[in-house]
Design a protein around this motif. Sequence first.
Motif, PDB file in Angstrom:
ATOM      1  N   THR A   1     -16.744  44.050  26.356  1.00  0.00           N
ATOM      2  CA  THR A   1     -17.289  42.901  27.075  1.00  0.00           C
ATOM      3  C   THR A   1     -18.787  42.856  26.823  1.00  0.00           C
ATOM      4  O   THR A   1     -19.479  43.863  26.983  1.00  0.00           O
ATOM      5  CB  THR A   1     -17.005  42.996  28.590  1.00  0.00           C
ATOM      6  N   ILE A   2     -19.262  41.712  26.404  1.00  0.00           N
ATOM      7  CA  ILE A   2     -20.684  41.482  26.146  1.00  0.00           C
ATOM      8  C   ILE A   2     -21.164  40.471  27.180  1.00  0.00           C
ATOM      9  O   ILE A   2     -20.552  39.408  27.333  1.00  0.00           O
ATOM     10  CB  ILE A   2     -20.917  40.900  24.729  1.00  0.00           C
ATOM     11  N   THR A   3     -22.254  40.787  27.870  1.00  0.00           N
ATOM     12  CA  THR A   3     -22.804  39.876  28.868  1.00  0.00           C
ATOM     13  C   THR A   3     -24.180  39.400  28.432  1.00  0.00           C
ATOM     14  O   THR A   3     -25.039  40.212  28.082  1.00  0.00           O
ATOM     15  CB  THR A   3     -22.889  40.562  30.251  1.00  0.00           C
ATOM     16  N   LEU A   4     -24.356  38.089  28.440  1.00  0.00           N
ATOM     17  CA  LEU A   4     -25.635  37.459  28.113  1.00  0.00           C
ATOM     18  C   LEU A   4     -26.152  36.716  29.334  1.00  0.00           C
ATOM     19  O   LEU A   4     -25.353  36.269  30.166  1.00  0.00           O
ATOM     20  CB  LEU A   4     -25.467  36.463  26.961  1.00  0.00           C
ATOM     21  N   GLN A   5     -27.472  36.591  29.399  1.00  0.00           N
ATOM     22  CA  GLN A   5     -28.125  35.843  30.469  1.00  0.00           C
ATOM     23  C   GLN A   5     -29.294  35.076  29.879  1.00  0.00           C
ATOM     24  O   GLN A   5     -29.804  35.445  28.816  1.00  0.00           O
ATOM     25  CB  GLN A   5     -28.669  36.793  31.540  1.00  0.00           C
ATOM     26  N   PRO A   6     -29.759  34.041  30.583  1.00  0.00           N
ATOM     27  CA  PRO A   6     -30.980  33.372  30.128  1.00  0.00           C
ATOM     28  C   PRO A   6     -32.188  34.215  30.535  1.00  0.00           C
ATOM     29  O   PRO A   6     -32.095  35.070  31.429  1.00  0.00           O
ATOM     30  CB  PRO A   6     -30.957  32.046  30.890  1.00  0.00           C
ATOM     31  N   LYS A   7     -33.305  33.961  29.885  1.00  0.00           N
ATOM     32  CA  LYS A   7     -34.556  34.626  30.245  1.00  0.00           C
ATOM     33  C   LYS A   7     -35.228  33.770  31.307  1.00  0.00           C
ATOM     34  O   LYS A   7     -35.954  32.818  30.992  1.00  0.00           O
ATOM     35  CB  LYS A   7     -35.437  34.781  29.007  1.00  0.00           C
TER      36      LYS A   7
END
Length: 179
Positions: free
Chosen positions: A53-59
């Motif tokens: 599982t890869i989790t991305l978020q905005p900066k």
Amino acid sequence: MRSRLLSLPVLVLLAVGLVGCGGSSDSSSSASSTQSSTTGTTQSAASGDVDQTITLQPKGNQMKFKQTEFTVAPGQTIKLVFENTATSPSMQHNVLVINSTKDEVFRRVGEAGMSAGSANDYVPEDDAIIAHTPIAPPGETVSVTFTVPEQAGDYGYLCTFPGHWATMQGTMHVKKSAA
């Protein structure tokens, strides 16, 4: 008089931008911040098992990803999660994984996202797209599960919400010994 004529296009663009970037007036959609939705992909996973599982978020409230790269193994089934931690209503985002890191492919897919429109989550029809999430308003989480390409190399990802693609990009590294 001339300054008023010059300011008119600026006001029109500002109005269009505010309307296009406005959030949903439906309060029930923002209340389900932990809800996860999955969308179809051009390359679907064969089974329900997820290898990583890869989790991305905005900066913050910027048009940038906090994580600008991640590494996975060829042929792995991954769940790509996007947690929209932004607070500004204009910071709606999606994630499209594409089969290239070339600027012209980012531009083509990114600009076509606007034409695809909100009804299609700003996801255009393009052979470069490997997988994509739906749009995530601020405070919401979306995801997509897909099979990583078998060929090692670098693959791009971007947000295609109008105007975001130029600065909201990253790289998915596909390597035999993924960490």
